[in-house]
Design a protein around this motif. Structure first.
Motif, short mmCIF file in Angstrom:
data_model
loop_
_atom_site.label_atom_id
_atom_site.label_comp_id
_atom_site.label_asym_id
_atom_site.label_seq_id
_atom_site.Cartn_x
_atom_site.Cartn_y
_atom_site.Cartn_z
N GLY A 47 3.43 1.23 7.07
CA GLY A 47 2.30 1.22 6.15
C GLY A 47 1.03 0.70 6.82
N ILE A 100 2.67 9.75 -2.62
CA ILE A 100 1.90 9.63 -1.38
C ILE A 100 2.19 8.27 -0.75
CG2 ILE A 100 -0.39 9.58 -0.32
CD1 ILE A 100 -1.39 11.28 -2.66
N SER A 153 0.81 -1.22 0.00
CA SER A 153 0.00 0.00 0.00
C SER A 153 0.84 1.27 0.00
CB SER A 153 -0.91 0.01 1.22
OG SER A 153 -0.10 0.02 2.38
N VAL A 207 1.48 4.89 -3.12
CA VAL A 207 0.28 4.54 -3.88
C VAL A 207 0.03 5.41 -5.11
CG1 VAL A 207 -1.03 3.45 -2.05
CG2 VAL A 207 -1.10 5.94 -2.29
N GLU A 233 0.76 9.94 4.89
CA GLU A 233 -0.56 10.12 5.52
C GLU A 233 -1.13 8.73 5.84
OE1 GLU A 233 -2.94 12.69 6.47
OE2 GLU A 233 -3.79 10.80 7.17
N PHE A 234 -1.53 8.53 7.12
CA PHE A 234 -2.03 7.19 7.45
C PHE A 234 -3.53 7.05 7.26
CE2 PHE A 234 -1.89 9.06 11.83
CZ PHE A 234 -3.24 8.95 12.15
N ASP A 235 -4.20 8.20 7.10
CA ASP A 235 -5.65 8.12 6.91
C ASP A 235 -5.96 8.59 5.49
OD1 ASP A 235 -8.33 7.89 7.32
OD2 ASP A 235 -8.48 9.29 8.98
N LYS A 236 -6.76 9.65 5.37
CA LYS A 236 -7.14 10.09 4.03
C LYS A 236 -6.52 11.44 3.71
CE LYS A 236 -11.70 8.02 4.51
NZ LYS A 236 -12.99 8.37 5.09
N ILE A 237 -6.12 11.62 2.46
CA ILE A 237 -5.66 12.94 2.02
C ILE A 237 -6.81 13.92 2.19
CG2 ILE A 237 -5.01 14.29 -0.04
CD1 ILE A 237 -2.67 12.68 1.06
N ASN A 243 0.94 5.79 2.08
CA ASN A 243 -0.21 5.54 2.93
C ASN A 243 0.26 4.81 4.20
OD1 ASN A 243 -3.36 3.76 2.57
ND2 ASN A 243 -2.83 5.61 3.69
N THR A 245 -6.20 14.80 -4.49
CA THR A 245 -5.33 13.67 -4.82
C THR A 245 -4.86 13.78 -6.27
OG1 THR A 245 -6.57 12.35 -3.24
CG2 THR A 245 -5.15 11.15 -4.76
#
Ligand code: NAI
Length: 479
Positions: A139, A122, A3, A6, A47-51, A124, A112
């Motif tokens: 990750g 990016i 992941s 990405v 970024e571990f969550d969402k952009i 993740n 994105t």
């Protein structure tokens, strides 16, 4: 790579070196990535969550989207005043939630895509800064990578503060993290904390049909706002049935079927279906860096920085909610630009945090830049002020929304009229869209005479700003 890595086409990104590595993909972080990439830098975002971060997924954007649903409800309620008969009225909550999500998804996709177009990589995963600007990435799917940067920006944001005894459960007790996932509009809600978030949520819920009580610990709501603005909001809230109680202390709550009972003060209790906790946001630094770096965290958990957002570690900056500056997405953007210019040795001008624009989107809306009357007096200025109400403004009458006022705070000139404009404070219809003239006046240190020369369209809501400035020249048209 699983992941990680990405977005771009590189098949092997671990061990890679970038000009700039940004940890955090909210407005501060993605702003730095976009601006840096537009300056030609090779950039990575971790970024571990969402952009999009809190602002896009659990903050500004969904809050304003639901406030717009609330505004539509108000419009429909008053449609009869315009001779437009709309029957029957019913809120289809699932459509409301779907629309909110569609706006978020479109914006997240757009950001994105912008990052991708600018060849930003990016990752993740969760980034941890170590010495020599090395960033270890764990990750989300269990893989890992290590990258290095000539520069690193920490933009990990903030999380909602909670109060003991009011831990969020997602259904009866929520913070802004859970609010937007509610599957219903409650009949009754208690909002703890009367700041920007509390007032926006209270306003939304009231328009959507809930009975709302705000419980604020301090003697007043909306910290930082001018007294006249706060008074106008309080009056409007009262008229709409929102109860505001200040100087109260909440002790705890006892869940029961269909809601909970809150204990207030010594022995008062309030039954409610939903509790919204909005008592501020805490900087988020968990696992962000280790002891081998010179990054320092201050007393309230913020990363310590200088006026250029530089941390104690060479070539490592921190921006956004994780530092002790106003927790506003647009301040994060401004800090992102400042830092990229700083790392490019472009001698940027530090941000004047006392003059950033503030915008609170409850009904009536609040917007301001610069000093309130009290803050100006406390700072030692001799001031003159001018206040004009939307009740006398033609466009406000036309749109049927005449609540609120515009207030100008200016230094007193030798002739007793207004000199330099110190603050512009607004409350009323669409003031968040009307602030820019006042913001420029305050930041250019313009005088009343200079700004009074500018023409406002007629009929328009912004005429009230023009009128309020004109009145401080000692003469006026309508005011
Ligand atoms: P805030 O700091 O603006 O307000 C929190 C309020 O909760 C304060 O009035 C505080 O006195 C009160 N409070 C604290 N503990 C309490 C307790 N135990 N019982 C009752 N009241 C208590 O924080 P808020 O509203 O959560 O917003 C967080 C940050 O996000 C702020 O910096 C805010 O400016 C920013 N923000 C800005 C928005 C905008 O500009 N439209 C919208 C949402 C947030």
């Amino acid at each position: 790579m699983g992941s990680l890595g990405v977005v771009d086409d590189r098949s092997e990104t671990s061990g890679q070196h970038f000009d700039l590595v940004v940890i955090g993909g909210g407005p501060g972080g993605y702003g730095a990535a976009l601006y840096g990439a537009s300056a030609g830098l090779d950039v990575a975002v971790v970024e571990f969550d969402k952009i999009g971060g809190t602002c896009l997924h659990r903050g500004c954007i969904p809050a304003k989207e639901l406030l717009e649903t609330a505004a539509i409800v108000r419009t429909v309620q008053h449609a009869g005043d315009f001779g437009v008969i709309v029957e029957p009225k019913r809120l289809d909550w699932s459509t409301t939630i779907e629309r909110k999500q569609a706006v978020i998804d479109k914006l997240a996709g757009g950001v994105t895509m912008l990052l991708k177009n600018r060849k930003v990589t990016i990752f993740n995963g969760r980034g941890t800064l170590r010495s020599d600007r090395t960033v270890d990435i764990a990750g989300v799917d269990g893989d890992s990578a290590t990258v290095t940067g000539d520069a690193v920006i920490l933009a990990s944001g903030s999380v909602p503060r909670t109060i003991p005894g009011f831990e969020p459960d997602g259904t009866t007790v929520v913070t802004s993290d859970e609010f937007f996932e509610l599957d219903r509009v409650p009949d009754h809600a208690v909002v703890i904390g009367g700041g920007a978030i509390g007032c926006e949520f209270a306003s939304t819920l009231a328009d959507l049909g809930a009975e709302v009580t705000i419980l604020e610990a301090l003697p007043k709501i909306l910290p930082g706002c001018d007294e006249d603005v706060t008074r106008a909001v309080l009056q409007a809230f009262k008229k709409r049935g929102i109860e505001v109680r200040t100087g109260v202390s909440v002790q705890g709550h006892q869940p029961r079927d269909g809601g909970t009972t809150i204990t207030v003060g010594e022995n008062e209790s309030i039954d409610t279906e939903l509790v919204v906790v909005s008592v501020g946001r805490a900087p988020y630094t968990e696992g962000l860096f280790d002891g081998s770096t010179g990054v320092v965290v201050g007393e309230r958990g913020h990363i310590e920085v200088d006026q250029f957002c530089r941390t104690g570690e060479p070539s490592v900056w921190a921006i956004g909610d994780v530092i002790a500056t106003p927790q506003l997405a647009h301040v994060g953007f401004a800090e992102a630009i400042l830092v990229v210019k700083d790392l490019l040795d472009e001698s940027p001008v530090p941000i004047d945090y006392d003059r950033v624009p503030w915008a609170i989107y409850c009904h009536p809306e609040v917007a301001f830049a610069g000093l309130s009357e009290q803050a100006a007096k406390d700072a030692g200025f001799e001031v003159v002020t001018s206040k004009h109400r939307f009740a006398g403004n033609s466009r406000a009458m036309i749109i049927g929304d005449t609540t609120g006022l515009v207030k100008i705070i200016a230094e007193k000139a030798a002739d007793g009229n207004g000199g330099r404009i110190l603050g512009v404070h607004m409350v009323g219809p669409w003031v968040t869209e009307q602030l820019s003239g006042g913001y420029l006046a305050v930041n250019w240190e313009a005088t009343v005479d200079e700004v009074a020369e500018f023409i406002q369209p007629h009929p328009s809501l912004t005429e009230l700003f023009g009128e309020s400035v004109l009145a401080l020249t000692g003469r006026s048209l309508h005011g």
